[in-house]
Design an enzyme around this catalytic site. Sequence first.
Site, mmCIF file in Angstrom:
data_model
loop_
_atom_site.group_PDB
_atom_site.id
_atom_site.type_symbol
_atom_site.label_atom_id
_atom_site.label_comp_id
_atom_site.label_asym_id
_atom_site.label_seq_id
_atom_site.Cartn_x
_atom_site.Cartn_y
_atom_site.Cartn_z
ATOM 1 N N GLY A 67 17.940 13.546 5.073
ATOM 2 C CA GLY A 67 16.859 13.945 4.189
ATOM 3 C C GLY A 67 15.528 13.969 4.917
ATOM 4 C CB CYS A 68 12.414 15.846 4.253
ATOM 5 S SG CYS A 68 12.243 15.605 2.471
ATOM 6 C CG PHE A 69 10.247 11.081 1.964
ATOM 7 C CD1 PHE A 69 9.024 10.976 2.609
ATOM 8 C CD2 PHE A 69 10.244 11.421 0.614
ATOM 9 C CE1 PHE A 69 7.825 11.211 1.944
ATOM 10 C CE2 PHE A 69 9.055 11.662 -0.067
ATOM 11 C CZ PHE A 69 7.843 11.555 0.602
ATOM 12 C CB ALA A 70 16.108 9.918 5.250
ATOM 13 C CB CYS A 115 9.393 11.304 7.981
ATOM 14 S SG CYS A 115 7.648 11.107 8.428
#
Length: 331
Positions: free
Chosen positions: A140-143, A145
């Site tokens: 995932g994107c947040f994951a 980052c």
Amino acid sequence: MTGSISKIQAGIVGGAGYTGGEMLRILVNHSNVDIAFVHSNSNAGNYVYEVHTDLFGDTELKFTNELSTAIDVLFLCVGHGDAKKFLEGNEIPDTVKIIDLSQDFRLSQNSKFNNKKFVYGLPELNREAIKSAQNIANPGCFATCLQLGLLPLAAKSLLNGEVHITATTGSTGAGQSPSPTTHFTWRNDNLSIYKAFGHQHLGEIGQSLTQLQPDFAHALNFIPYRGGFTRGIIASIYLDSNLSEDEAFNIYTEYYAGHPFTHVTKRNIDLKQVVNTNKCFLQIAKHGNKLLITSIMDNLTKGASGQAVQNMNLMLGFEETAGLRLKATGF
């Protein structure tokens, strides 16, 4: 595989959405890839550039509602829950490599579907496993980052207390389907918190941290924000640490040596440096006994389609950066 095969055939399912559009923008310029088909039930028969209007002049591809298995790799650019449904309804041969951009197969307890095993596709964590994988669960994107901001500490077993995180993402992180919180008049010049302490990406972050530091059992206090901009994520991560700034900087630079997209600095960073690229920038700073890591990246490239292509490159033996030397917004 570089030098032995000039082109591989790629299929894209869910090509009309944001991640599908990003995948197209990257792959139409990838020297090792031909796009065999772009699947979309709602846009079948339409030119790709009629939906992704910036691709006018770049491709004459049309969307199709038919699937072909005469491909080497299949990208599933579909919503959460829809990848599993797609595989339940369509038999994909084991010879086809699958890269799934949804969250359906990221957690270890969900990583198997029938006889298919999905490897968690964070290259900075699992590069060697990705090279030999047949199927990838793209992070995932947040994951992505947040993990890139914490992995070097976990690798040294230095996560010894609670971690505090505040991160703000652009509106494209919510997907293309309209909702009250993606409407321009609500999102523009606005800021709001959502899913405080309970974001779905926390599961995969914790899974990766314990992969490197098995005894990690501390809280990840994560406050996500919706930002009034389109693309990018900026995260501030801080924790108690006895490391000096130089010691922390050296740990991070050593961990990411050889990883072409993650770069460490002590200088101030800002989102325009990474938007539209597959890069993640990490700024290291020490404030008293607090170690502050600022992590920035584009949610649609390094946080989704760019990382998926990076995984494809590793799986197929291409140069890891192939097709991903992209220009940042800059200004």
